[in-house]
Design a protein around this motif. Structure first.
Motif, PDB file in Angstrom:
ATOM      1  N   GLN A  96       0.832  -1.074   0.098  1.00 48.16           N
ATOM      2  CA  GLN A  96       0.148   0.163   0.216  1.00 48.16           C
ATOM      3  C   GLN A  96       1.024   1.533  -0.100  1.00 48.16           C
ATOM      4  OE1 GLN A  96      -2.610   0.344   3.177  1.00 48.16           O
ATOM      5  NE2 GLN A  96      -4.158  -1.472   1.940  1.00 48.16           N
ATOM      6  N   THR A  97       1.940   1.226   0.807  1.00 45.00           N
ATOM      7  CA  THR A  97       2.734   2.342   0.724  1.00 45.00           C
ATOM      8  C   THR A  97       4.257   2.229  -0.390  1.00 45.00           C
ATOM      9  OG1 THR A  97       4.299   1.670   2.943  1.00 45.00           O
ATOM     10  CG2 THR A  97       1.653   2.801   2.519  1.00 45.00           C
ATOM     11  N   ALA A  98       4.777   0.845  -0.201  1.00 47.00           N
ATOM     12  CA  ALA A  98       6.041   1.344  -1.222  1.00 47.00           C
ATOM     13  C   ALA A  98       5.976   0.238  -2.194  1.00 47.00           C
ATOM     14  CB  ALA A  98       6.956  -0.212  -0.095  1.00 47.00           C
ATOM     15  N   PHE A  99       7.031   0.921  -3.002  1.00 43.48           N
ATOM     16  CA  PHE A  99       7.173  -0.141  -4.274  1.00 43.48           C
ATOM     17  C   PHE A  99       8.681  -0.581  -4.421  1.00 43.48           C
ATOM     18  CE2 PHE A  99       7.976   0.096  -9.196  1.00 43.48           C
ATOM     19  CZ  PHE A  99       7.148  -0.378  -9.808  1.00 43.48           C
ATOM     20  N   THR A 100       9.106  -1.537  -4.748  1.00 41.78           N
ATOM     21  CA  THR A 100       9.842  -2.243  -4.917  1.00 41.78           C
ATOM     22  C   THR A 100      10.674  -2.490  -6.255  1.00 41.78           C
ATOM     23  OG1 THR A 100      10.155  -2.932  -2.567  1.00 41.78           O
ATOM     24  CG2 THR A 100      11.968  -3.452  -3.606  1.00 41.78           C
ATOM     25  N   VAL A 101      11.909  -2.761  -6.718  1.00 38.71           N
ATOM     26  CA  VAL A 101      12.706  -3.229  -8.006  1.00 38.71           C
ATOM     27  C   VAL A 101      13.513  -3.856  -7.403  1.00 38.71           C
ATOM     28  CG1 VAL A 101      13.041  -2.632 -10.261  1.00 38.71           C
ATOM     29  CG2 VAL A 101      11.271  -1.062  -9.549  1.00 38.71           C
ATOM     30  N   ALA A 102      13.300  -5.007  -8.140  1.00 39.06           N
ATOM     31  CA  ALA A 102      14.584  -6.454  -8.161  1.00 39.06           C
ATOM     32  C   ALA A 102      15.187  -6.741  -9.146  1.00 39.06           C
ATOM     33  CB  ALA A 102      14.123  -6.878  -6.627  1.00 39.06           C
ATOM     34  N   VAL A 103      16.455  -6.119  -9.819  1.00 38.51           N
ATOM     35  CA  VAL A 103      16.939  -6.694 -10.612  1.00 38.51           C
ATOM     36  C   VAL A 103      18.552  -7.923 -10.381  1.00 38.51           C
ATOM     37  CG1 VAL A 103      17.901  -6.224 -13.019  1.00 38.51           C
ATOM     38  CG2 VAL A 103      16.229  -5.129 -12.008  1.00 38.51           C
ATOM     39  N   THR A 104      18.223  -8.593 -10.969  1.00 42.32           N
ATOM     40  CA  THR A 104      19.332  -9.764 -11.387  1.00 42.32           C
ATOM     41  C   THR A 104      20.136 -10.648 -12.578  1.00 42.32           C
ATOM     42  OG1 THR A 104      18.490 -10.781  -9.016  1.00 42.32           O
ATOM     43  CG2 THR A 104      20.094 -12.101  -9.791  1.00 42.32           C
ATOM     44  N   ASP A 105      21.055 -10.020 -12.396  1.00 42.16           N
ATOM     45  CA  ASP A 105      21.776 -10.666 -13.593  1.00 42.16           C
ATOM     46  C   ASP A 105      23.566 -11.393 -13.011  1.00 42.16           C
ATOM     47  OD1 ASP A 105      23.891  -8.610 -13.313  1.00 42.16           O
ATOM     48  OD2 ASP A 105      23.116  -7.761 -15.277  1.00 42.16           O
ATOM     49  N   LYS A 106      23.989 -11.547 -13.758  1.00 46.76           N
ATOM     50  CA  LYS A 106      25.489 -11.698 -13.943  1.00 46.76           C
ATOM     51  C   LYS A 106      26.383 -11.103 -14.105  1.00 46.76           C
ATOM     52  CE  LYS A 106      24.387 -17.118 -14.746  1.00 46.76           C
ATOM     53  NZ  LYS A 106      24.434 -18.153 -14.941  1.00 46.76           N
ATOM     54  N   ARG A 107      26.585 -10.297 -14.733  1.00 41.85           N
ATOM     55  CA  ARG A 107      27.623  -9.740 -15.701  1.00 41.85           C
ATOM     56  C   ARG A 107      27.068  -7.968 -15.570  1.00 41.85           C
ATOM     57  NH1 ARG A 107      28.168 -12.791 -20.854  1.00 41.85           N
ATOM     58  NH2 ARG A 107      26.040 -12.992 -20.534  1.00 41.85           N
ATOM     59  N   ASP A 108      26.400  -7.436 -15.408  1.00 44.18           N
ATOM     60  CA  ASP A 108      26.489  -6.102 -15.536  1.00 44.18           C
ATOM     61  C   ASP A 108      27.311  -5.184 -14.683  1.00 44.18           C
ATOM     62  OD1 ASP A 108      25.020  -4.794 -18.073  1.00 44.18           O
ATOM     63  OD2 ASP A 108      23.719  -6.223 -17.053  1.00 44.18           O
ATOM     64  N   THR A 109      27.295  -4.546 -14.822  1.00 43.12           N
ATOM     65  CA  THR A 109      28.996  -3.062 -14.536  1.00 43.12           C
ATOM     66  C   THR A 109      28.049  -2.654 -13.236  1.00 43.12           C
ATOM     67  OG1 THR A 109      28.819  -1.404 -15.964  1.00 43.12           O
ATOM     68  CG2 THR A 109      30.358  -3.865 -16.323  1.00 43.12           C
ATOM     69  N   THR A 110      28.721  -1.795 -12.414  1.00 46.16           N
ATOM     70  CA  THR A 110      27.967  -1.295 -10.799  1.00 46.16           C
ATOM     71  C   THR A 110      27.152  -0.057 -11.862  1.00 46.16           C
ATOM     72  OG1 THR A 110      29.458  -2.045  -9.627  1.00 46.16           O
ATOM     73  CG2 THR A 110      28.183   0.104  -9.362  1.00 46.16           C
ATOM     74  N   GLU A 111      28.486   0.742 -12.881  1.00 44.70           N
ATOM     75  CA  GLU A 111      27.824   1.707 -13.153  1.00 44.70           C
ATOM     76  C   GLU A 111      26.502   1.409 -14.848  1.00 44.70           C
ATOM     77  OE1 GLU A 111      27.636   5.902 -14.978  1.00 44.70           O
ATOM     78  OE2 GLU A 111      28.855   4.734 -13.021  1.00 44.70           O
ATOM     79  N   SER A 112      26.542   0.227 -14.579  1.00 41.80           N
ATOM     80  CA  SER A 112      25.368   0.295 -15.047  1.00 41.80           C
ATOM     81  C   SER A 112      23.675   0.136 -14.986  1.00 41.80           C
ATOM     82  CB  SER A 112      25.692  -1.521 -16.062  1.00 41.80           C
ATOM     83  OG  SER A 112      24.344  -1.682 -17.470  1.00 41.80           O
ATOM     84  N   PHE A 113      24.488  -0.627 -13.895  1.00 42.98           N
ATOM     85  CA  PHE A 113      23.370  -0.781 -12.035  1.00 42.98           C
ATOM     86  C   PHE A 113      22.886   1.144 -11.994  1.00 42.98           C
ATOM     87  CE2 PHE A 113      24.461  -4.600 -10.983  1.00 42.98           C
ATOM     88  CZ  PHE A 113      23.978  -5.626 -11.813  1.00 42.98           C
TER      89      PHE A 113
END
Length: 207
Positions: free
Chosen positions: A118-135
């Motif tokens: 009701q009050t929060a929205f969460t996005v969780a993305v998981t991968d093996k190789r993308d860079t920190t800058e890409s995140f």
């Protein structure tokens, strides 16, 4: 009478300047040689137009023309009704899914999980190789998608990027949380990746 003369000379000078300049450009581009110095003629016409134009607009008739033009412009401005900004009708979850499917900031295949209460929205993305800058870049892209949706129903937004390290284990690389109030104030078109930490209400990045 004098005002009219100034006006006529100004208009004739402007026509002459256009013609002479066109001839000057023509002969310059073709490499041909004209009989007359069209460049000088264009310059003289420009000077005449400026001089007599100034004299005309300083004359009573010229001032009347300026006054009339200003009055018409003011009337048009008053009649112009600013259209209210269109409110987005896009669902937040749909907006984020669409952004994640089209963004070029994530280079490799990834898994996305969305959760909302009701009050929060969460996005969780998981991968093996993308860079920190890409995140980081994707975080800004997701924030833009959220802000372009019906996000007011939520009080806070959490965006998490995990690294898949195998054996069904995950390691959090970048995690940020923005409240609704913070998101409203953010100019996302000018937000740089190195500014995420200072602008987020809560931010974590693996060292």
């Amino acid at each position: 009478m004098i005002s009219t003369m100034f006006d006529v000379i100004t208009k004739l000078s402007s026509y002459a300047m256009v013609i002479f300049f066109a001839m000057f450009v023509y002969f310059k581009t073709t490499g041909k040689h004209g009989k007359y110095p069209y460049g000088k003629y264009a310059l003289v016409s420009l000077v005449l137009m400026a001089v007599f134009g100034t004299l005309f607009f300083n004359s009573p008739k010229g001032k009347e023309v300026i006054k009339k033009g200003n009055a018409e412009q003011a009337e048009r401005t008053e009649k112009t009704v600013k259209k209210p900004a269109k409110k987005s009708t896009k669902n937040t979850e749909t907006a984020v899914k669409q952004k994640l499917s089209t963004t070029r900031t994530l280079l490799f295949k990834h898994q996305v999980k969305l959760h909302s209460s009701q009050t929060a929205f969460t996005v969780a993305v998981t991968d093996k190789r993308d860079t920190t800058e890409s995140f980081r870049l994707t975080t800004i892209a997701i924030l833009k998608a959220i802000k372009d949706s019906q996000y007011n129903r939520y009080d806070k937004f959490t965006i998490v990027f995990n690294r898949n390290v195998g054996n069904q284990r995950k390691r959090t690389i970048v995690k940020s949380m923005f409240t609704k109030q913070t998101l409203r104030k953010l100019n996302l078109n000018k937000l740089e990746t190195n500014q995420l930490k200072s602008n987020a209400d809560d931010y974590y990045e693996i060292k």
